[in-house]
Design an enzyme around this catalytic site. Structure first.
Site, PDB file in Angstrom:
ATOM      1  CG  LEU A  64      30.769  43.663  95.997  1.00 11.45           C
ATOM      2  CD1 LEU A  64      30.489  42.222  96.409  1.00 11.45           C
ATOM      3  CD2 LEU A  64      31.291  43.720  94.569  1.00 11.45           C
ATOM      4  CG  ASP A 306      39.954  51.755  95.737  1.00 13.59           C
ATOM      5  OD1 ASP A 306      39.117  51.253  96.513  1.00 13.59           O
ATOM      6  OD2 ASP A 306      40.460  52.876  95.924  1.00 13.59           O
TER       7      ASP A 306
END
Lengths: 424, 338
Positions: A64, A306
């Site tokens: 993130l 991913d």
């Protein structure tokens, strides 16, 4: 809020369900399928005809950017991207800055995710302090504050003794350990798969053994300690074989693969396009086909994104000098659907690998549309064509090699606990 | 699902003219031959008293060396000056990049100084390709060596040397000896040799110095030197860097020389007229014995002379390609405006 999702093809592998019917939601939960309860009056009816209604996807690996690298992404921006990709629950690795080795960081991630309200975020805690591979991280405390499992990501634990102790300690508390297997000494300065393309381009190759050796070591120690382990983002045929054998021996081992690893091979790097700079690297056709087979047979139980958002300049340099990764939350669905299009999986099998199976890996109650469960729902049009250009992506990272392609399949609505968090 | 984007495409104009020189890979035989023919005329000119031609008069050539190399830099400088260009030498290894400036920023700044050509040496494979395709496509890029990828002017000066000594490529048996793994020279040589139709190309090295699937270059691999040298017409030795000894690739220099060093005894297995080449700088007693390096089969100094001519050739050709492309674009714009 009372919602009715009308006329969609509802696919929920957890209850072996695949039919065109209606679904009813009240107070954030699924309350009925087929016939609505007596006296139910929907405040909004969502027309899902011609579309697929599935449980919200569960992504086993998405970076993130926050805390520490918010030029790449923030929890708000990347969970919004998750919602746009149909992902309602995601696991984020401990490679933040600082790493997730204190309860404060684990809590910060979850608090910010809750404030943003786009997706459920489950952090992985660090297996060792600072991911340095020397001392154990406070796993029990981290688990208590919400860490769903433990991982050293791609940071090496050189000492097999430290690794064994970490696994023993995790086993003591029945914690899940996640590996992104990689032998650092075999990776060296490598930046792509060690094959004929690397040879021609003069790029330093990463041999397949860099992954399989570490998978083998981790499996041996997992067997020794009895800990529950999951291997993330496999890239080699050898790894699939080792994990298949371990599962046959009855070891509690699961594995996932990223959607892009199922599609691309090292040949794509020809042309030095840094968008194809990923870790683990794209490998040979034989490796890719072994991953596809593993996904079919169940050795590989889940598909993940991913997701690795990068800012623009991170990819603007000669290949080896660029940052790795693809911004991939929003292309998870269309890339995965290619496995159906190419005949590897039926659509319900694909959804199982995006919902039910990853939920089982994590041991969370999600990934199903059973009555009584939280209304985390993804509605998508499998025929809708689009291209993941910069203006289409919610993610801060626009780094995708797929932007010039016309992809098929797009999420049109995502519900998180009955609340729409994304509408196309 | 993707179109293959071979790196060599970027160096050609739509009509197939050279506009950058990044790699020998994928260039048609006719184009390589054109480079050699053009270079041939410059070799003869170099022997005259007045060595200059005005082909690049008024143009600015910037030599951008992100890696130090006195020899290669000097030959490029001399080549540009013999073409009457204004030359700017920048040793970037010690300046801006150390201050954190990105490669792209450095290049954009230099392009703003209105350079017409960048001669680039960089330690990253693909650096020249990156600059030509994404940073300054309107500036002719000459690759003076990028990582392990390519060193096309070195390969072409080798081809010129072979042609001047041996004539027809298609009748030759050629061996490349030594550290292919780390060598951009070797990769460029192998592509050029194959394209020019050399009958048989061999590589000779221990397995630690060969990249994976080296056979995919269309070469025969030998581990044994005498076997590999049998009946060859040309021996192309590669440079072996000293640090390879400390990185577990080879046990020692003396063992390497014993097994792979080019000596008169070993050369007895080659064709009686075989020539011996080396890109320099030589490690005497490691890759090659002094007797061979200084002997009658050695063409090492010819390589240096031919290097200037080849660099003049590709510089003038690439500048011509850029100019042709600009003219074509201007004509197209004018056509669109009417």
């Amino acid at each position: 809020m009372k919602l009715k999702i009308a006329g969609g093809r509802i696919i929920d592998p957890a209850q072996n369900l695949d039919q065109i019917t209606d679904l009813y939601i009240d107070a954030g939960a699924i309350i009925a399928l087929g016939e609505g309860p007596d006296g139910f009056i929907a405040e909004e009816t969502i027309d899902a005809s011609g579309q697929i209604v599935a449980p919200g996807f569960i992504d086993l690996c998405a970076q993130l950017g926050e805390p520490g690298q918010t030029q790449r992404g923030t929890i708000a921006s990347e969970t919004a991207a998750a919602a746009a990709g149909g992902v309602t629950t995601l696991v984020t690795p401990p490679t933040t800055i600082p790493v997730v080795d204190t309860t404060a960081v684990a809590e910060l991630i979850q608090d910010r995710a809750q404030d943003s309200g786009f997706a459920r975020v489950l952090p992985l805690g660090a297996l060792t302090k600072g991911l340095e591979g020397e001392q154990l991280a406070p796993m029990h405390a981290l688990a208590t504050s919400g860490c769903i499992g433990f991982s050293n990501a791609r940071q090496p634990i050189t000492s097999s003794m430290v690794l064994m102790r970490a696994l023993e300690y995790a086993a003591t508390h029945d914690l899940l350990v996640v590996f992104q297997a990689e032998d650092r000494s075999l990776v060296g300065n490598g930046c792509m798969h060690d094959g004929s393309t690397a040879t021609r381009l003069g790029l330093i190759g990463i041999p397949a053994a860099a992954e399989t050796i570490e998978v083998a070591r981790c499996l041996l120690l997992a067997e020794e300690t009895g800990v529950r382990v999951h291997f993330g983002q496999l890239s080699t045929a050898g790894s699939v074989k080792l994990i298949e054998e371990a599962r046959l021996r009855g070891l509690p081992v699961t594995a996932d693969v990223s959607a892009h690893q199922l599609l691309l091979t090292d040949e794509q790097v020809d042309g030095f396009d840094s968008m194809f700079h990923v870790s683990p690297p794209f490998r040979s056709v034989a490796d890719r086909d072994a991953l596809r087979n593993g996904l079919v047979t169940g050795t590989i139980t889940a598909i993940c994104s991913d997701h690795q958002p990068q800012d623009e300049i991170a990819k603007e340099a000669p290949f080896a000098a660029t940052e790795i990764g693809i911004s991939s939350l929003e292309t998870l669905l269309p890339l995965s659907l290619l496995m159906v299009e190419e005949g590897w999986l039926e659509l319900p099998q694909l959804i199982e690998r995006l919902c039910k199976n990853p939920a089982e890996v994590l041991g969370v109650e999600a990934g199903t549309l059973e009555v009584g469960s939280a209304a985390d729902i993804t509605i998508f049009d499998p025929e809708l064509r689009w291209s993941p250009t910069a203006d289409q992506l919610r993610s801060k990272g626009k780094n995708t090699p797929f932007k010039a392609l016309e992809l098929k399949g797009r999420v049109t609505l995502t519900l998180l606990g009955g609340t729409p968090v994304f509408r196309l | 699902m993707f179109e293959t984007k071979h790196p060599y495409r970027v160096q050609l104009t739509e009509t197939g003219q050279l506009k950058h020189f990044i790699t020998t890979e994928g260039l048609p035989r006719a184009l390589l031959t054109e480079i050699l023919d053009t270079a041939d005329s410059f070799v003869d000119m170099g022997a005259q008293q007045v060595k200059k031609v005005p082909l690049l008069r008024g143009r600015t050539v910037a030599n951008l060396f992100f890696e130090n190399s006195t020899r290669t830099l000097s030959t490029f400088e001399l080549a540009a000056k013999r073409l009457s260009a204004d030359v700017l030498n920048l040793n970037i290894a010690t300046s801006s990049t150390k201050k954190g400036e990105t490669l792209k920023d450095t290049l954009m700044t230099l392009a703003a100084m209105q350079s017409d050509m960048f001669v680039v040496r960089h330690s990253d494979s693909g650096a020249a390709h990156f600059i030509a395709s994404e940073v300054t496509p309107g500036v002719a890029i000459i690759n003076a060596g990028d990582g392990r990828h390519a060193h096309p002017t070195q390969a072409m000066l080798d081809m010129l040397t072979i042609r001047r000594h041996k004539g027809d490529f298609t009748k030759l048996r050629i061996a490349v000896v030594g550290d292919v793994l780390h060598s951009r020279v070797a990769r460029s040589q192998l592509h050029a040799l194959r394209t020019l139709g050399v009958a048989e190309v061999r590589v000779i090295a221990p397995r630690t110095l060969l990249p994976r699937d080296v056979e995919s270059f269309g070469v025969k691999v030998y581990q044994d030197l005498t076997e590999g040298l049998r009946d060859v017409d040309v021996v192309m030795t590669l440079r072996l860097q000293r640090e390879r000894m400390t990185s577990a690739l080879l046990p020692s220099e003396s063992e390497y020389f014993k097994l792979y060093g080019i000596t008169d005894d070993r050369l007895a297995f080659a064709h009686p007229d075989a020539i011996v080449m080396h890109p320099g700088p030589i490690n005497r007693g490691v890759e090659i014995s002094s007797a061979v390096a200084d002997g009658k089969r050695s063409v090492i100094l010819d390589q240096v002379t031919n290097g200037i001519a080849v660099r003049m050739a590709v510089m003038s050709m690439a500048m011509g390609g850029q100019q042709a492309e600009r003219q074509a674009r201007a004509a197209a714009e004018e056509g669109a405006g009417q």
